[in-house]
Write an enzyme that holds these catalytic residues in place. Sequence first.
Site, PDB file in Angstrom:
ATOM      1  N   MET A 229      28.761  36.012  33.301  1.00  0.00           N
ATOM      2  CA  MET A 229      29.892  36.020  34.234  1.00  0.00           C
ATOM      3  C   MET A 229      30.886  37.046  33.734  1.00  0.00           C
ATOM      4  SD  MET A 229      32.436  32.912  35.328  1.00  0.00           S
ATOM      5  CE  MET A 229      33.824  33.225  36.417  1.00  0.00           C
ATOM      6  N   LEU A 230      31.325  37.913  34.638  1.00  0.00           N
ATOM      7  CA  LEU A 230      32.283  38.948  34.251  1.00  0.00           C
ATOM      8  C   LEU A 230      33.186  39.285  35.425  1.00  0.00           C
ATOM      9  CD1 LEU A 230      33.302  41.085  32.196  1.00  0.00           C
ATOM     10  CD2 LEU A 230      31.622  42.663  33.169  1.00  0.00           C
ATOM     11  N   HIS A 240      40.402  35.132  39.774  1.00  0.00           N
ATOM     12  CA  HIS A 240      39.102  35.364  40.421  1.00  0.00           C
ATOM     13  C   HIS A 240      37.966  34.583  39.756  1.00  0.00           C
ATOM     14  CE1 HIS A 240      40.996  38.431  42.813  1.00  0.00           C
ATOM     15  NE2 HIS A 240      41.396  39.061  41.724  1.00  0.00           N
ATOM     16  N   ALA A 242      38.089  31.583  38.424  1.00  0.00           N
ATOM     17  CA  ALA A 242      38.122  30.208  38.924  1.00  0.00           C
ATOM     18  C   ALA A 242      37.602  30.140  40.355  1.00  0.00           C
ATOM     19  CB  ALA A 242      39.544  29.662  38.845  1.00  0.00           C
ATOM     20  N   GLU A 264      24.514  28.842  29.928  1.00  0.00           N
ATOM     21  CA  GLU A 264      23.781  29.278  28.741  1.00  0.00           C
ATOM     22  C   GLU A 264      24.749  29.813  27.690  1.00  0.00           C
ATOM     23  OE1 GLU A 264      20.653  32.859  27.545  1.00  0.00           O
ATOM     24  OE2 GLU A 264      20.765  32.163  29.617  1.00  0.00           O
TER      25      GLU A 264
END
Length: 408
Positions: A229-230, A240, A242, A264
């Site tokens: 996630m980035l 963004h 959230a 993970e």
Amino acid sequence: MASLNTMEKKLAEFKCDTNEAICLKLVRFQEDVDDDSTTFHPEYSHQIFGDDEVAFGYKGLQIQLFYTAGNLSTLFKVKYSSKVTETFDCVEPDEVEGKIREIIPAGFTCNTDDFVSLLEKEANFKPFGTLLHTYTVHSEEAGDLTYQIHKADITCPGFQEYHERLQTFLMWFIETASFIDADDDRWDFFLVFEKYNKDGETLYATVGYMTVYNYYVYPDKTRPRVSQMLILPPFQGEGHGAQLLEAVHRFYCSLPKVQDITAEDPSENYVKLRDYVLVKLCQGMSSFAADKLHLGFSADMAKEAQDKLKINKKHARRVYEILRLRATDMSDEEKAREYRLEVKKRLFGPYRKNQRELAKMRKCLRPEELVSHMGQMDTQTQHEELEKSYQVVVEEYRRIIERLATQI
């Protein structure tokens, strides 16, 4: 010896911090190319340039990786004011260009004019996949800005090439990042885009993304696991992450075959974000009502969180602790004590495991070996560490409660 030290000092002048040398941009307008205020830099570059994050052999090194804001068409250029070979014949500089070429996909340009011409094609770029959610964020400068979250997969035309460009950002902003095998059809991709206006047209800028792998759970379920996630740096701190995580949870909650949603090897920041989102989603549930929280974590809480939001028991327990803290008058000594013992009961799990291991060791270790292990498990130390852990957890919980209060 003096001449050797002088040589070392002169060579040291050709060392560059690669986190500073790498210049990243997301370009919307032609003037952004030469505007230093639109430049941002990596947090990490060790996977490409080693643990020291240094490139040797150049002065004034600048590695330009500029991307068009939507399609991420790429400009790659290496600039420097001087090279070590101009001063020292027998010293070779690092192969900077070759190292970058290893991670950026083919199709980039090294010509600034060609890159600027690609900006004209940005009007043709449209978000991939299915629209899941639209939201707005207020900006003091630009007013209300509109964002969209889309779900895509590798079958979307043009998406594979786009994803290859997008994932290069991982190397600069996630410490242990690695590229995924996107050909596997069990991957889901969730993308955030900003809608913006340029010359009267609506265009889309890439904001961030998440990858999720769907694991099989016997006999007929799946367990989506967040892999990466980035949110890109120009958009961080605006909520963004959230919005993205909540949209992803709501999407998987709509699928009856989903067992639960996990992550993970989550980072501390991800865990804090997940806590916030899950508390926001759970706070209206009947089992988490304020009058039930003081009774302790219940099977009803675990079941409702699992059934309605695909939240596993471990995560539901953290949600309960946060909501109970919010509902507890911590100035009341007895209520504060009850809460502290409730949280410590969970935190004590690893220490209890150590005690079980110690009992096993007594049966199989020699006395001198046992003494060394017992030293590591000193009761007083355990209590001190437990108190430290409790204080850290409560401080994190309070920040989440404060953030929730601003959303009301």
